[in-house]
Design a protein around this motif. Structure first.
Motif, PDB file in Angstrom:
ATOM      1  N   TYR A 165       5.602  -1.443 -25.487  1.00  0.00           N
ATOM      2  CA  TYR A 165       6.973  -2.185 -25.646  1.00  0.00           C
ATOM      3  C   TYR A 165       6.525  -3.402 -26.028  1.00  0.00           C
ATOM      4  CZ  TYR A 165      11.539  -3.763 -25.268  1.00  0.00           C
ATOM      5  OH  TYR A 165      12.721  -4.111 -25.273  1.00  0.00           O
ATOM      6  N   ARG A 166       7.395  -4.061 -27.195  1.00  0.00           N
ATOM      7  CA  ARG A 166       7.244  -5.289 -27.582  1.00  0.00           C
ATOM      8  C   ARG A 166       8.441  -6.043 -27.956  1.00  0.00           C
ATOM      9  NH1 ARG A 166       2.487  -6.818 -25.801  1.00  0.00           N
ATOM     10  NH2 ARG A 166       0.837  -5.773 -26.617  1.00  0.00           N
ATOM     11  N   GLY A 167       9.558  -5.252 -27.490  1.00  0.00           N
ATOM     12  CA  GLY A 167      10.901  -5.832 -27.727  1.00  0.00           C
ATOM     13  C   GLY A 167      11.385  -6.950 -27.067  1.00  0.00           C
ATOM     14  N   ASP A 168      12.343  -7.528 -27.274  1.00  0.00           N
ATOM     15  CA  ASP A 168      13.097  -8.707 -26.658  1.00  0.00           C
ATOM     16  C   ASP A 168      14.142  -8.017 -25.347  1.00  0.00           C
ATOM     17  OD1 ASP A 168      11.659 -10.414 -28.300  1.00  0.00           O
ATOM     18  OD2 ASP A 168      13.197 -10.784 -29.699  1.00  0.00           O
ATOM     19  N   GLU A 169      14.576  -6.917 -25.646  1.00  0.00           N
ATOM     20  CA  GLU A 169      15.802  -6.481 -24.696  1.00  0.00           C
ATOM     21  C   GLU A 169      15.044  -6.574 -23.348  1.00  0.00           C
ATOM     22  OE1 GLU A 169      19.554  -5.343 -24.051  1.00  0.00           O
ATOM     23  OE2 GLU A 169      18.903  -6.316 -25.802  1.00  0.00           O
ATOM     24  N   PHE A 170      14.169  -6.002 -23.086  1.00  0.00           N
ATOM     25  CA  PHE A 170      13.241  -5.905 -21.670  1.00  0.00           C
ATOM     26  C   PHE A 170      12.130  -6.730 -21.887  1.00  0.00           C
ATOM     27  CE2 PHE A 170      15.537  -1.901 -22.541  1.00  0.00           C
ATOM     28  CZ  PHE A 170      16.572  -1.932 -21.470  1.00  0.00           C
ATOM     29  N   PRO A 171      11.938  -8.058 -21.799  1.00  0.00           N
ATOM     30  CA  PRO A 171      10.859  -8.881 -21.902  1.00  0.00           C
ATOM     31  C   PRO A 171       9.848  -8.447 -20.587  1.00  0.00           C
ATOM     32  CG  PRO A 171      12.726 -10.301 -21.249  1.00  0.00           C
ATOM     33  CD  PRO A 171      13.193  -8.717 -21.522  1.00  0.00           C
ATOM     34  N   GLU A 172      10.345  -8.145 -19.521  1.00  0.00           N
ATOM     35  CA  GLU A 172       9.472  -8.010 -18.442  1.00  0.00           C
ATOM     36  C   GLU A 172       8.638  -6.602 -18.590  1.00  0.00           C
ATOM     37  OE1 GLU A 172      13.245  -6.119 -17.423  1.00  0.00           O
ATOM     38  OE2 GLU A 172      12.896  -7.673 -18.498  1.00  0.00           O
ATOM     39  N   VAL A 213       8.795   7.284 -18.250  1.00  0.00           N
ATOM     40  CA  VAL A 213       7.574   6.672 -17.514  1.00  0.00           C
ATOM     41  C   VAL A 213       7.403   5.644 -17.972  1.00  0.00           C
ATOM     42  CG1 VAL A 213       5.698   7.204 -16.381  1.00  0.00           C
ATOM     43  CG2 VAL A 213       7.149   8.897 -16.926  1.00  0.00           C
ATOM     44  N   ARG A 214       7.480   4.536 -17.305  1.00  0.00           N
ATOM     45  CA  ARG A 214       6.920   3.134 -17.687  1.00  0.00           C
ATOM     46  C   ARG A 214       5.404   2.807 -17.053  1.00  0.00           C
ATOM     47  NH1 ARG A 214       7.161  -2.339 -16.288  1.00  0.00           N
ATOM     48  NH2 ARG A 214       8.526  -1.932 -14.418  1.00  0.00           N
ATOM     49  N   LEU A 215       4.505   2.573 -17.776  1.00  0.00           N
ATOM     50  CA  LEU A 215       3.087   2.379 -17.514  1.00  0.00           C
ATOM     51  C   LEU A 215       2.894   0.937 -17.606  1.00  0.00           C
ATOM     52  CD1 LEU A 215       1.329   5.444 -18.939  1.00  0.00           C
ATOM     53  CD2 LEU A 215       2.194   5.241 -16.649  1.00  0.00           C
ATOM     54  N   THR A 216       2.313   0.358 -16.542  1.00  0.00           N
ATOM     55  CA  THR A 216       1.796  -1.007 -16.734  1.00  0.00           C
ATOM     56  C   THR A 216       0.318  -1.145 -16.862  1.00  0.00           C
ATOM     57  OG1 THR A 216       3.680  -1.777 -15.411  1.00  0.00           O
ATOM     58  CG2 THR A 216       2.009  -3.102 -15.676  1.00  0.00           C
ATOM     59  N   LEU A 217      -0.068  -2.039 -17.691  1.00  0.00           N
ATOM     60  CA  LEU A 217      -1.565  -1.930 -18.058  1.00  0.00           C
ATOM     61  C   LEU A 217      -2.134  -3.462 -17.574  1.00  0.00           C
ATOM     62  CD1 LEU A 217      -1.501  -0.499 -21.619  1.00  0.00           C
ATOM     63  CD2 LEU A 217      -1.750   0.909 -19.572  1.00  0.00           C
ATOM     64  N   ASP A 218      -3.399  -3.467 -17.481  1.00  0.00           N
ATOM     65  CA  ASP A 218      -4.144  -4.560 -17.032  1.00  0.00           C
ATOM     66  C   ASP A 218      -4.779  -4.975 -18.497  1.00  0.00           C
ATOM     67  OD1 ASP A 218      -6.729  -3.028 -17.501  1.00  0.00           O
ATOM     68  OD2 ASP A 218      -7.277  -3.015 -15.272  1.00  0.00           O
ATOM     69  N   ASP A 219      -5.518  -5.999 -18.460  1.00  0.00           N
ATOM     70  CA  ASP A 219      -6.253  -6.663 -19.752  1.00  0.00           C
ATOM     71  C   ASP A 219      -7.120  -5.451 -20.176  1.00  0.00           C
ATOM     72  OD1 ASP A 219      -4.479  -8.857 -19.368  1.00  0.00           O
ATOM     73  OD2 ASP A 219      -5.976  -9.835 -18.407  1.00  0.00           O
ATOM     74  N   ASP A 220      -7.633  -4.806 -19.395  1.00  0.00           N
ATOM     75  CA  ASP A 220      -8.973  -3.851 -19.898  1.00  0.00           C
ATOM     76  C   ASP A 220      -8.060  -2.420 -20.575  1.00  0.00           C
ATOM     77  OD1 ASP A 220     -10.957  -5.499 -19.346  1.00  0.00           O
ATOM     78  OD2 ASP A 220     -11.032  -4.832 -17.426  1.00  0.00           O
ATOM     79  N   GLY A 221      -6.639  -2.554 -20.483  1.00  0.00           N
ATOM     80  CA  GLY A 221      -6.013  -1.307 -20.862  1.00  0.00           C
ATOM     81  C   GLY A 221      -5.804  -0.141 -19.855  1.00  0.00           C
ATOM     82  N   ASN A 222      -6.317  -0.576 -18.522  1.00  0.00           N
ATOM     83  CA  ASN A 222      -6.137   0.513 -17.368  1.00  0.00           C
ATOM     84  C   ASN A 222      -4.805   0.475 -16.758  1.00  0.00           C
ATOM     85  OD1 ASN A 222      -9.166   1.392 -17.433  1.00  0.00           O
ATOM     86  ND2 ASN A 222      -9.348  -0.953 -16.830  1.00  0.00           N
ATOM     87  N   VAL A 223      -4.406   1.889 -16.529  1.00  0.00           N
ATOM     88  CA  VAL A 223      -3.090   1.838 -16.042  1.00  0.00           C
ATOM     89  C   VAL A 223      -3.016   1.193 -14.427  1.00  0.00           C
ATOM     90  CG1 VAL A 223      -1.103   3.482 -15.158  1.00  0.00           C
ATOM     91  CG2 VAL A 223      -2.235   3.969 -17.422  1.00  0.00           C
ATOM     92  N   ASP A 257       6.903  -6.016 -21.476  1.00  0.00           N
ATOM     93  CA  ASP A 257       6.130  -6.625 -22.559  1.00  0.00           C
ATOM     94  C   ASP A 257       4.825  -5.764 -22.305  1.00  0.00           C
ATOM     95  OD1 ASP A 257       5.505  -8.014 -25.132  1.00  0.00           O
ATOM     96  OD2 ASP A 257       4.486  -9.292 -24.037  1.00  0.00           O
ATOM     97  N   GLY A 258       4.085  -5.327 -23.406  1.00  0.00           N
ATOM     98  CA  GLY A 258       3.037  -4.684 -23.270  1.00  0.00           C
ATOM     99  C   GLY A 258       2.786  -3.352 -22.609  1.00  0.00           C
ATOM    100  N   ASN A 259       3.625  -3.004 -21.922  1.00  0.00           N
ATOM    101  CA  ASN A 259       3.800  -1.666 -21.347  1.00  0.00           C
ATOM    102  C   ASN A 259       4.091  -0.550 -22.115  1.00  0.00           C
ATOM    103  OD1 ASN A 259       6.129  -2.654 -18.345  1.00  0.00           O
ATOM    104  ND2 ASN A 259       4.002  -3.388 -18.984  1.00  0.00           N
ATOM    105  N   ILE A 260       3.670   0.645 -21.496  1.00  0.00           N
ATOM    106  CA  ILE A 260       3.639   1.897 -22.472  1.00  0.00           C
ATOM    107  C   ILE A 260       4.939   2.755 -21.877  1.00  0.00           C
ATOM    108  CG2 ILE A 260       2.596   4.194 -23.008  1.00  0.00           C
ATOM    109  CD1 ILE A 260      -0.047   2.688 -22.920  1.00  0.00           C
ATOM    110  N   LEU A 261       5.745   3.403 -22.693  1.00  0.00           N
ATOM    111  CA  LEU A 261       6.772   4.285 -22.243  1.00  0.00           C
ATOM    112  C   LEU A 261       6.587   5.663 -22.819  1.00  0.00           C
ATOM    113  CD1 LEU A 261       9.827   1.873 -23.225  1.00  0.00           C
ATOM    114  CD2 LEU A 261       8.938   2.266 -21.281  1.00  0.00           C
ATOM    115  N   VAL A 262       6.925   6.552 -22.121  1.00  0.00           N
ATOM    116  CA  VAL A 262       6.679   7.794 -22.184  1.00  0.00           C
ATOM    117  C   VAL A 262       7.653   8.673 -21.977  1.00  0.00           C
ATOM    118  CG1 VAL A 262       4.803   9.537 -21.508  1.00  0.00           C
ATOM    119  CG2 VAL A 262       4.114   7.698 -21.518  1.00  0.00           C
ATOM    120  N   ALA A 263       8.118   9.693 -22.759  1.00  0.00           N
ATOM    121  CA  ALA A 263       8.811  10.558 -22.431  1.00  0.00           C
ATOM    122  C   ALA A 263       8.362  11.645 -21.414  1.00  0.00           C
ATOM    123  CB  ALA A 263       9.641  11.156 -23.863  1.00  0.00           C
TER     124      ALA A 263
END
Length: 85
Positions: A1-8, A28-38, A10-16
């Motif tokens: 996600y890179r949009g402005d509507e949900f700035p918190e 499902v919202r996945l948060t990643l670290d700098d290495d791309g790990n969930v 930013d950089g997360n992955i959204l999965v149906a």
């Protein structure tokens, strides 16, 4: 996600999530670290009771979700997620 509507998000992955294999339906919202790990997973909108087929970020930053009906739920549709509505 890179949009402005949900700035918190930013950089997360959204999965149906359509369910199956013991998983629940929803978004499902996945948060990643700098290495791309969930590093965390948040399941949302499981109470909708429909299969989530696809998710997309609109040009305005809102999240669009396509749902599909099932024998136990109502007809499918399009959900638009926004903080301002």
């Amino acid at each position: 996600y890179r949009g402005d509507e949900f700035p918190e998000w930013d950089g997360n992955i959204l999965v149906a999530a359509m369910a199956g294999g013991g998983l629940s339906r929803g978004l499902v919202r996945l948060t990643l670290d700098d290495d791309g790990n969930v590093t965390s997973e948040e399941r949302m909108f499981e109470e909708v009771g429909q299969r989530f087929r696809d998710v997309a970020e609109g040009p305005d930053g809102r999240i669009w979700v396509l749902t599909e009906s099932s024998p136990m739920a109502g007809p499918g549709g399009i959900l638009v997620l926004s903080k301002n509505e």
